[in-house]
Design an enzyme around this catalytic site. Structure first.
Site, short mmCIF file in Angstrom:
data_model
loop_
_atom_site.label_atom_id
_atom_site.label_comp_id
_atom_site.label_asym_id
_atom_site.label_seq_id
_atom_site.Cartn_x
_atom_site.Cartn_y
_atom_site.Cartn_z
N LYS A 145 -5.10 -10.55 -5.62
CA LYS A 145 -6.32 -10.80 -4.81
C LYS A 145 -7.59 -9.93 -5.34
CE LYS A 145 -6.45 -8.26 -0.56
NZ LYS A 145 -7.32 -8.05 0.29
N LYS A 197 0.92 -1.17 0.02
CA LYS A 197 -0.02 -0.13 0.09
C LYS A 197 0.92 1.19 0.07
CE LYS A 197 -4.40 -1.46 1.62
NZ LYS A 197 -5.59 -1.46 2.26
N LYS A 241 -11.05 -4.24 -3.08
CA LYS A 241 -11.73 -2.96 -2.96
C LYS A 241 -10.98 -1.78 -3.69
CE LYS A 241 -13.72 -3.19 1.50
NZ LYS A 241 -12.60 -3.46 2.69
N1 AQP Z 1 -10.01 -11.27 -2.17
C1 AQP Z 1 -10.38 -11.83 -1.03
N2 AQP Z 1 -10.54 -13.06 -0.76
C2 AQP Z 1 -10.86 -13.42 0.67
N3 AQP Z 1 -10.98 -12.63 1.58
C3 AQP Z 1 -10.88 -11.37 1.36
N4 AQP Z 1 -10.80 -10.40 2.36
C4 AQP Z 1 -10.56 -9.18 1.69
N5 AQP Z 1 -10.21 -9.67 0.31
C5 AQP Z 1 -10.39 -10.99 0.25
C6 AQP Z 1 -11.18 -10.45 3.64
O1 AQP Z 1 -12.16 -9.65 4.05
C7 AQP Z 1 -12.22 -9.38 5.44
C8 AQP Z 1 -12.10 -7.69 5.53
O2 AQP Z 1 -11.09 -7.14 4.57
P1 AQP Z 1 -10.94 -5.55 4.82
O3 AQP Z 1 -11.94 -4.81 3.99
O4 AQP Z 1 -10.75 -5.16 6.16
O5 AQP Z 1 -9.34 -5.37 4.29
P2 AQP Z 1 -8.76 -5.84 2.77
O6 AQP Z 1 -8.05 -6.78 2.88
O7 AQP Z 1 -7.86 -4.42 3.00
O8 AQP Z 1 -10.25 -5.49 1.70
P3 AQP Z 1 -9.67 -5.22 0.46
O9 AQP Z 1 -10.87 -5.50 -0.44
O10 AQP Z 1 -8.47 -5.80 -0.24
O11 AQP Z 1 -9.28 -3.57 0.43
P4 AQP Z 1 -8.16 -2.86 -0.13
O12 AQP Z 1 -8.17 -2.88 -1.46
O13 AQP Z 1 -8.67 -1.50 0.56
O14 AQP Z 1 -7.10 -3.48 0.57
C9 AQP Z 1 -10.61 -9.78 6.00
O15 AQP Z 1 -11.00 -10.90 6.79
C10 AQP Z 1 -9.93 -10.04 4.47
O16 AQP Z 1 -9.21 -11.18 4.73
#
Ligand code: AQP
Length: 338
Positions: free
Chosen positions: A201, A118, A204
């Site tokens: 992966k 990030k 968001k």
């Molecule tokens: N691709 C994924 N597959 C399985 N689990 C996932 N999680 C996120 N992406 C995947 C799980 O969702 C929960 C919450 O995630 P989060 O929103 O707190 O954090 P994140 O990992 O930062 O989500 P994003 O979508 O990837 O956001 P950005 O793009 O901002 O980094 C967690 O349990 C995570 O494991």
């Protein structure tokens, strides 16, 4: 190792930093709902303090927090059975995080892959909060003495750090106060991949909306995104071994398995030999049948913001019955007067 027997307690959180996607649903929300039925006290959290480690527009943050609360409930989290909270409404999270900022080492934080991904090449311009993110996450978990944390695979490293922080605190102060939390990373979809690139992966923050299925997508959008999902020209294999070196095919089969509560082998026994032209519409139909009712319920709940705010206020009250004594005892251990 911790010798104290801690009462089993589940904690997990999601950032209100954008639209919920299929990865959040299969890797987190769906599994929270399953865990809730096992009768263990569970706390689920909208981690708004984490969300602001990168810039957020205030109005969008408010909307996303309420929408996330609606997403939890629509996915099966019952506020009568589990505690649903917004992180900033339970101040002990941030208070314990400060203690952990003083326990964790800079070197530990610098090794986190999420920080490296990030902050990228421009780490100097990243927020201090983004660097300290894992210490706040450790506080989120340990302020409840949570023993189990269901998450997706991407959070494994942060959970190992949570154990390191608990162990160092216990060692430095000669106590056995914080549990060594177990990550729970189970099921067919602990790492849902981007629909455009099987090596990344689903996320968001991916700039391509076609890379993910959002929980707010309608049936046509879901069908279109699966139709356009990157694949290879071969038919689906009949055994899991045949998915090796085929990341995009494996991802779609994993999604199918997780949505239908089947193993990969069961899915392949059913769809082995099919071309993607046949499999993708079946996958889209399955996704719509599972996600459609959740989307509709989220929209219904979002129409009554007062009710969502009431649920979060009540959750914060219930949470503080657990967090206030744990923070008080932590302060005593550290040597704070008061
Ligand atoms: N691709 C994924 N597959 C399985 N689990 C996932 N999680 C996120 N992406 C995947 C799980 O969702 C929960 C919450 O995630 P989060 O929103 O707190 O954090 P994140 O990992 O930062 O989500 P994003 O979508 O990837 O956001 P950005 O793009 O901002 O980094 C967690 O349990 C995570 O494991």
């Amino acid at each position: 190792m911790s010798e104290t027997q801690f009462t089993p307690r589940v904690f997990s959180g999601i950032q209100p930093s954008g639209d919920l996607h299929l990865g959040n649903y299969l890797g987190a929300l769906k599994r929270f709902a399953d865990a809730q039925e096992q009768g263990v006290q569970s706390i689920y959290c909208m981690v708004d303090l984490h969300a602001i480690t990168v810039p957020q527009k205030p109005d969008d943050l408010k909307r996303s927090t309420r929408e996330l609360c609606a997403g939890f409930i629509a996915s099966g989290i019952d506020p009568e059975k589990s505690i649903l909270i917004n992180q900033s409404q339970v101040p002990e999270h941030a208070q314990l995080a400060w203690i952990f900022n003083c326990v964790a080492r800079m070197g530990w934080m610098g090794r986190m892959t999420q920080w490296k991904d990030k902050a990228g090449k421009n780490a100097e311009a990243a927020s201090l909060g983004l660097f300290a993110y894992p210490a706040l996450m450790a506080a989120d978990i340990l302020i409840y003495h949570a023993t189990h944390v269901p998450v997706g695979e991407d959070q494994k490293q942060h959970l190992e750090l949570t154990r390191d922080i608990a162990a160092k605190f216990n060692h430095d102060y000669g106590v056995d106060f914080f549990p060594l939390t177990e990550p729970v990373i189970e099921g067919a979809a602990t790492r849902v991949m981007s629909l455009r690139d099987g090596s990344k992966k689903m996320s968001k923050s991916d700039p391509s909306p076609a890379s993910r299925i959002n929980l707010t997508d309608d049936a046509d959008t879901i069908a279109k995104k699966f139709r356009k999902a990157k694949t290879d020209p071969d038919a689906l294999p009949s055994e899991a071994e045949g998915l090796k070196d085929r990341p995009e095919a494996r991802n779609l089969v994993n999604i199918y398995a997780a949505l239908s509560d089947q193993t990969i082998d069961q899915v392949l026994a059913e769809v082995g030999g099919q071309q993607f032209g046949t499999f993708k519409p079946a996958l889209a139909e399955l996704a719509v049948s599972k996600l459609g009712p959740i989307t509709a319920e989220m929209q219904r709940l979002m129409a009554d913001e007062t009710e969502i705010d009431r649920i979060l206020a009540r959750g914060a009250e219930q949470a503080r019955e657990i967090t206030a004594p744990i923070l008080k005892r932590t302060y005593e251990i550290v040597g704070m007067v008061g």
